[in-house]
Design a protein around this motif. Structure first.
Motif, PDB file in Angstrom:
ATOM      1  N   LYS A  37      14.610   9.233  41.146  1.00  0.00           N
ATOM      2  CA  LYS A  37      13.852   8.897  42.350  1.00  0.00           C
ATOM      3  C   LYS A  37      12.349   8.863  42.103  1.00  0.00           C
ATOM      4  N   ALA A  38      11.870   9.746  41.221  1.00  0.00           N
ATOM      5  CA  ALA A  38      10.423   9.756  40.926  1.00  0.00           C
ATOM      6  C   ALA A  38      10.001   8.439  40.300  1.00  0.00           C
ATOM      7  N   ALA A  39      10.815   7.943  39.342  1.00  0.00           N
ATOM      8  CA  ALA A  39      10.498   6.660  38.713  1.00  0.00           C
ATOM      9  C   ALA A  39      10.573   5.532  39.733  1.00  0.00           C
ATOM     10  N   ALA A  40      11.567   5.584  40.630  1.00  0.00           N
ATOM     11  CA  ALA A  40      11.694   4.552  41.659  1.00  0.00           C
ATOM     12  C   ALA A  40      10.444   4.493  42.529  1.00  0.00           C
ATOM     13  N   THR A  41       9.920   5.670  42.880  1.00  0.00           N
ATOM     14  CA  THR A  41       8.703   5.715  43.690  1.00  0.00           C
ATOM     15  C   THR A  41       7.522   5.115  42.947  1.00  0.00           C
ATOM     16  N   GLU A  42       7.357   5.495  41.671  1.00  0.00           N
ATOM     17  CA  GLU A  42       6.244   4.968  40.866  1.00  0.00           C
ATOM     18  C   GLU A  42       6.349   3.453  40.709  1.00  0.00           C
ATOM     19  N   ILE A  43       7.525   2.959  40.418  1.00  0.00           N
ATOM     20  CA  ILE A  43       7.718   1.519  40.223  1.00  0.00           C
ATOM     21  C   ILE A  43       7.457   0.776  41.523  1.00  0.00           C
ATOM     22  N   GLY A  44       7.898   1.347  42.639  1.00  0.00           N
ATOM     23  CA  GLY A  44       7.676   0.706  43.930  1.00  0.00           C
ATOM     24  C   GLY A  44       6.213   0.583  44.294  1.00  0.00           C
ATOM     25  N   ARG A  45       5.360   1.401  43.704  1.00  0.00           N
ATOM     26  CA  ARG A  45       3.924   1.362  44.004  1.00  0.00           C
ATOM     27  C   ARG A  45       3.164   0.343  43.135  1.00  0.00           C
ATOM     28  N   LEU A  46       3.789  -0.192  42.106  1.00  0.00           N
ATOM     29  CA  LEU A  46       3.082  -1.108  41.210  1.00  0.00           C
ATOM     30  C   LEU A  46       2.692  -2.381  41.954  1.00  0.00           C
ATOM     31  N   ARG A  47       1.426  -2.775  41.810  1.00  0.00           N
ATOM     32  CA  ARG A  47       0.881  -3.891  42.580  1.00  0.00           C
ATOM     33  C   ARG A  47       1.071  -5.221  41.877  1.00  0.00           C
TER      34      ARG A  47
END
Length: 312
Positions: A37-47
């Motif tokens: 889930k942590a990686a999913a959150t980080e990836i979802g923030r990539l612009r």
């Protein structure tokens, strides 16, 4: 998590602009499926990068030699600047112009090969980014990172503003760089003693304020499920797309304005050099007039003496 996000960034910033959102959603889903889930959150923030930023990222992968020449020239120019070596900087002026032109052509060609085209405004953004890379070490590292999200520009003094220009994690770190395409080659230039590019970027961007993430938690949130989550994500992605479009338009306007300012400064420098030469010519002309007047007085005196001698 770090390895998964780093690999995701390599994939995400290698795809075309039309594929970015779908690819990011797929990578987020893959991370969630792996219970990361942590990686999913980080990836979802990539612009998503602007078109010009994508062109720069693509050039870092497809035209390594051209990028290496730009980096090398920037190092030499900054070295001359630090020594206040005006003669060396003047001597590199033609090389600078030629290197920037080659870089812009390489970016345009890489985009064309990918089935897209760069508008004149986007080409100006690419040009401004190349000039920024020559002027600033951090900007140079950013250009080679393959992870720009917007174009760069240099105002002629101070440091290049990198705020919101690079893909970063929540902690502000740049996880990976991908020169040569997906990290398949060493990041440094062959035979050189430089740091790997990923370390250069981390070192060069230390202290840069990390970008704001307004709306990102909702876009990558884990609390919403089912249709409601999908609708919320689609709404947030639409808002993000609109915000990125407005930012891209504003960046193009800034880049164009700064390009015009640079052209104006260059024309002013030419006029000042011409004025200096004209003043030198005027001084020489005044000296010539003074010499001619003195010679005329001497000739007149000689004539008067000769007349007096004849009369006597």
């Amino acid at each position: 998590m770090a390895d998964r996000v780093a690999e995701a960034m390599q994939d995400l910033y290698a795809v075309g602009p039309d594929e970015f959102m779908a690819t990011r959603s797929r990578l987020v889903a893959d991370a969630k499926a792996a219970s990361d889930k942590a990686a999913a959150t980080e990836i979802g923030r990539l612009r998503k990068p602007s078109l010009a930023a994508w062109a720069v990222n693509l050039t870092a992968r497809e035209a390594e030699d051209v990028v290496a020449d730009l980096v090398d020239l920037g190092e030499r120019m900054r070295s001359a600047q630090s020594r206040l070596d005006a003669a060396a900087l003047t001597g590199m002026r033609k090389e600078r112009d030629a290197t920037v032109e080659v870089y812009v052509r390489a970016a345009t060609r890489a985009v064309s090969d990918a089935g897209r085209s760069l508008s004149p405004a986007a080409q100006q953004e690419v040009r401004a980014t190349a000039i920024a890379a020559l002027a600033d070490e951090r900007a140079s590292a950013a250009v080679t990172s393959g992870q720009l999200t917007r174009s760069l520009s240099y105002s002629g003094f101070g440091e290049v503003d990198l705020a919101e220009a690079l893909a970063r994690t929540t902690g502000g770190a740049i996880l990976t760089v991908v020169p040569g395409g997906r990290g398949s080659r060493p990041a440094g230039r062959p035979g050189g003693g430089r740091k790997p590019r990923d370390q250069q970027v981390d070192d060069a961007t230390a202290g840069v304020e990390r970008a704001g993430d307004e709306g990102a938690d909702e876009a990558a949130g884990d609390g919403a499920t089912g249709d409601a989550a999908a609708e919320l994500r689609a709404e947030r992605e639409a808002e993000l797309e609109e915000a990125e479009r407005r930012l891209s338009d504003a960046e193009r306007a800034v880049a164009a304005a700064r390009e015009r300012a640079e052209e104006t400064r260059e024309r002013l420098a030419v006029v000042e050099r011409q004025l200096a030469k004209a003043r030198e010519a005027d001084e020489r002309a005044l000296e010539a007039v003074t010499d001619a007047v003195r010679e005329r007085k001497q000739a007149q005196a000689a004539r008067d003496d000769a007349r007096q001698a004849l009369a006597d």
